[in-house]
Write a protein that holds these residues in place. Structure first.
Motif, PDB file in Angstrom:
ATOM      1  N   PRO A 293       0.818  -1.221   0.000  1.00 17.43           N
ATOM      2  CA  PRO A 293       0.000   0.000   0.000  1.00 17.43           C
ATOM      3  C   PRO A 293       0.853   1.273   0.000  1.00 17.43           C
ATOM      4  N   LYS A 294       1.932   1.266   0.768  1.00 12.45           N
ATOM      5  CA  LYS A 294       2.804   2.440   0.811  1.00 12.45           C
ATOM      6  C   LYS A 294       3.546   2.615  -0.505  1.00 12.45           C
ATOM      7  N   ALA A 295       4.002   1.514  -1.096  1.00 10.39           N
ATOM      8  CA  ALA A 295       4.691   1.600  -2.386  1.00 10.39           C
ATOM      9  C   ALA A 295       3.776   2.187  -3.447  1.00 10.39           C
ATOM     10  N   ILE A 296       2.510   1.780  -3.437  1.00 17.93           N
ATOM     11  CA  ILE A 296       1.548   2.322  -4.400  1.00 17.93           C
ATOM     12  C   ILE A 296       1.308   3.806  -4.138  1.00 17.93           C
ATOM     13  N   ALA A 297       1.167   4.169  -2.886  1.00 14.75           N
ATOM     14  CA  ALA A 297       0.927   5.578  -2.547  1.00 14.75           C
ATOM     15  C   ALA A 297       2.094   6.457  -2.974  1.00 14.75           C
ATOM     16  N   ILE A 298       3.316   5.977  -2.774  1.00 17.45           N
ATOM     17  CA  ILE A 298       4.495   6.761  -3.140  1.00 17.45           C
ATOM     18  C   ILE A 298       4.684   6.767  -4.661  1.00 17.45           C
ATOM     19  N   GLY A 299       4.496   5.614  -5.277  1.00 18.35           N
ATOM     20  CA  GLY A 299       4.735   5.500  -6.715  1.00 18.35           C
ATOM     21  C   GLY A 299       3.677   6.146  -7.574  1.00 18.35           C
ATOM     22  N   ARG A 300       2.514   6.401  -7.008  1.00 13.09           N
ATOM     23  CA  ARG A 300       1.394   6.935  -7.787  1.00 13.09           C
ATOM     24  C   ARG A 300       1.759   8.207  -8.550  1.00 13.09           C
ATOM     25  N   ARG A 301       2.592   9.033  -7.965  1.00  9.40           N
ATOM     26  CA  ARG A 301       2.922  10.320  -8.598  1.00  9.40           C
ATOM     27  C   ARG A 301       3.809  10.146  -9.826  1.00  9.40           C
ATOM     28  N   PHE A 302       4.383   8.951 -10.026  1.00  9.57           N
ATOM     29  CA  PHE A 302       5.184   8.665 -11.215  1.00  9.57           C
ATOM     30  C   PHE A 302       4.389   7.867 -12.253  1.00  9.57           C
ATOM     31  N   SER A 303       3.144   7.578 -11.932  1.00  8.65           N
ATOM     32  CA  SER A 303       2.384   6.604 -12.710  1.00  8.65           C
ATOM     33  C   SER A 303       1.302   7.246 -13.565  1.00  8.65           C
ATOM     34  N   THR A 304       1.095   6.655 -14.748  1.00  7.05           N
ATOM     35  CA  THR A 304      -0.057   6.957 -15.586  1.00  7.05           C
ATOM     36  C   THR A 304      -0.847   5.661 -15.751  1.00  7.05           C
ATOM     37  N   ALA A 305      -1.941   5.716 -16.485  1.00  5.95           N
ATOM     38  CA  ALA A 305      -2.730   4.506 -16.721  1.00  5.95           C
ATOM     39  C   ALA A 305      -1.962   3.494 -17.558  1.00  5.95           C
ATOM     40  N   ASP A 306      -0.881   3.930 -18.229  1.00  8.59           N
ATOM     41  CA  ASP A 306      -0.097   3.032 -19.075  1.00  8.59           C
ATOM     42  C   ASP A 306       1.163   2.509 -18.386  1.00  8.59           C
ATOM     43  N   THR A 307       1.496   3.036 -17.223  1.00  9.25           N
ATOM     44  CA  THR A 307       2.719   2.632 -16.532  1.00  9.25           C
ATOM     45  C   THR A 307       2.625   1.174 -16.081  1.00  9.25           C
ATOM     46  N   VAL A 308       3.652   0.389 -16.406  1.00 15.82           N
ATOM     47  CA  VAL A 308       3.730  -0.989 -15.940  1.00 15.82           C
ATOM     48  C   VAL A 308       4.433  -1.001 -14.583  1.00 15.82           C
ATOM     49  N   TRP A 309       3.755  -1.535 -13.574  1.00 12.25           N
ATOM     50  CA  TRP A 309       4.333  -1.657 -12.237  1.00 12.25           C
ATOM     51  C   TRP A 309       4.947  -3.041 -12.076  1.00 12.25           C
ATOM     52  N   LEU A 310       6.180  -3.106 -11.568  1.00 12.54           N
ATOM     53  CA  LEU A 310       6.876  -4.364 -11.344  1.00 12.54           C
ATOM     54  C   LEU A 310       7.505  -4.317  -9.956  1.00 12.54           C
ATOM     55  N   LEU A 311       6.901  -5.047  -9.025  1.00 10.21           N
ATOM     56  CA  LEU A 311       7.294  -4.957  -7.620  1.00 10.21           C
ATOM     57  C   LEU A 311       7.614  -6.350  -7.072  1.00 10.21           C
ATOM     58  N   PRO A 312       8.880  -6.769  -7.114  1.00 11.14           N
ATOM     59  CA  PRO A 312       9.254  -8.039  -6.476  1.00 11.14           C
ATOM     60  C   PRO A 312       8.980  -7.961  -4.981  1.00 11.14           C
ATOM     61  N   LYS A 313       8.177  -8.902  -4.477  1.00 13.63           N
ATOM     62  CA  LYS A 313       7.754  -8.837  -3.084  1.00 13.63           C
ATOM     63  C   LYS A 313       8.082 -10.092  -2.289  1.00 13.63           C
ATOM     64  N   GLY A 314       8.836 -11.014  -2.865  1.00  5.91           N
ATOM     65  CA  GLY A 314       9.202 -12.194  -2.107  1.00  5.91           C
ATOM     66  C   GLY A 314       7.994 -13.050  -1.762  1.00  5.91           C
ATOM     67  N   ARG A 315       8.049 -13.669  -0.601  1.00  3.01           N
ATOM     68  CA  ARG A 315       7.012 -14.616  -0.203  1.00  3.01           C
ATOM     69  C   ARG A 315       5.697 -13.948   0.158  1.00  3.01           C
ATOM     70  N   SER A 316       5.725 -12.641   0.385  1.00  6.47           N
ATOM     71  CA  SER A 316       4.513 -11.946   0.837  1.00  6.47           C
ATOM     72  C   SER A 316       3.672 -11.409  -0.317  1.00  6.47           C
ATOM     73  N   ALA A 317       4.060 -11.663  -1.560  1.00  7.07           N
ATOM     74  CA  ALA A 317       3.420 -11.020  -2.709  1.00  7.07           C
ATOM     75  C   ALA A 317       1.911 -11.235  -2.735  1.00  7.07           C
ATOM     76  N   ALA A 318       1.476 -12.496  -2.723  1.00  2.24           N
ATOM     77  CA  ALA A 318       0.042 -12.778  -2.836  1.00  2.24           C
ATOM     78  C   ALA A 318      -0.729 -12.199  -1.658  1.00  2.24           C
ATOM     79  N   GLN A 319      -0.175 -12.328  -0.465  1.00  2.00           N
ATOM     80  CA  GLN A 319      -0.851 -11.808   0.719  1.00  2.00           C
ATOM     81  C   GLN A 319      -1.012 -10.295   0.635  1.00  2.00           C
TER      82      GLN A 319
END
Length: 207
Positions: free
Chosen positions: A148-174
């Motif tokens: 949630p924090k990564a999305i909140a911080i990254g939002r200002r760099f993002s458009t509807a076309d921006t591809v987000w790629l966030l390696p999250k380890g074992r917690s990704a699905a959760q």
């Protein structure tokens, strides 16, 4: 496919870049090992598995953005250069911006860029929350912040076309499952090739 060991991981990376890129990566690993004596860039134990734990783990993100459109690949919290600097070494044609708030790491990343001759890669020193906003074609962040924090911080760099790629380890699905419903529908988890228990959160922020 799950990579097994250093040789397998080196072959995986070599199949996705040219010999010059592989030489750059080899040089970078030397710089990383040397600098790790001065500042704790990565856990020392992971250097024995650097290709699998760090290089291939970063390189795999190109699988999810194989045709990067015109624009900047923005890497938040680049730290020791993962994944952003690896992407820049493999694809020196891309404009890659490494965002790092820690001064020593920013300075070291800049010295690596110079040593490796990466003309289209640059470092932005400062906290992502206060740096000038820039529209990213791809936005990556590894071990940067809870989702949630990564999305909140990254939002200002993002458009509807921006591809987000966030390696999250074992917690990704959760972490995806715990997002509010409106956000949860925009992201999904891809299997990491470097760790059978790890995932990569990817998607587009369309709201």
């Amino acid at each position: 496919m799950i990579l097994v060991g250093e040789r397998d991981s080196m072959d995986y990376v070599a199949a996705r870049c040219d010999e010059r890129a592989m030489a750059r990566i080899g040089r970078f690993i030397d710089l990383l090992v040397e600098e790790n004596e001065r500042q704790n860039l990565v856990a020392a134990a992971t250097l024995d598995h650097v290709w699998q734990r760090h290089i291939a783990d970063s390189a795999q993100l190109l699988e999810f953005a194989p045709q990067v459109p015109r624009g900047t690949w923005v890497d938040l919290g680049s730290g020791a250069g993962f994944p952003g600097l690896v992407i820049a070494m493999m694809r020196p044609d891309l404009h890659v911006k490494l965002v790092e708030s820690r001064r020593l790491r920013s300075a070291w990343l800049s010295s690596c860029i110079d040593a490796l001759g990466l003309d289209k890669c640059e470092v932005s020193h400062g906290r992502a929350e206060v740096l000038p906003a820039e529209e990213a074609a791809v936005l990556s962040a590894r071990a940067f912040a809870p989702l949630p924090k990564a999305i909140a911080i990254g939002r200002r760099f993002s458009t509807a076309d921006t591809v987000w790629l966030l390696p999250k380890g074992r917690s990704a699905a959760q972490e995806v499952n715990e997002l509010p419903k409106r956000l949860r529908s925009m992201f999904h988890v891809e299997q990491s090739v470097s760790d059978p228990e790890a995932g990569i959160v990817t998607g587009r922020l369309t709201e």
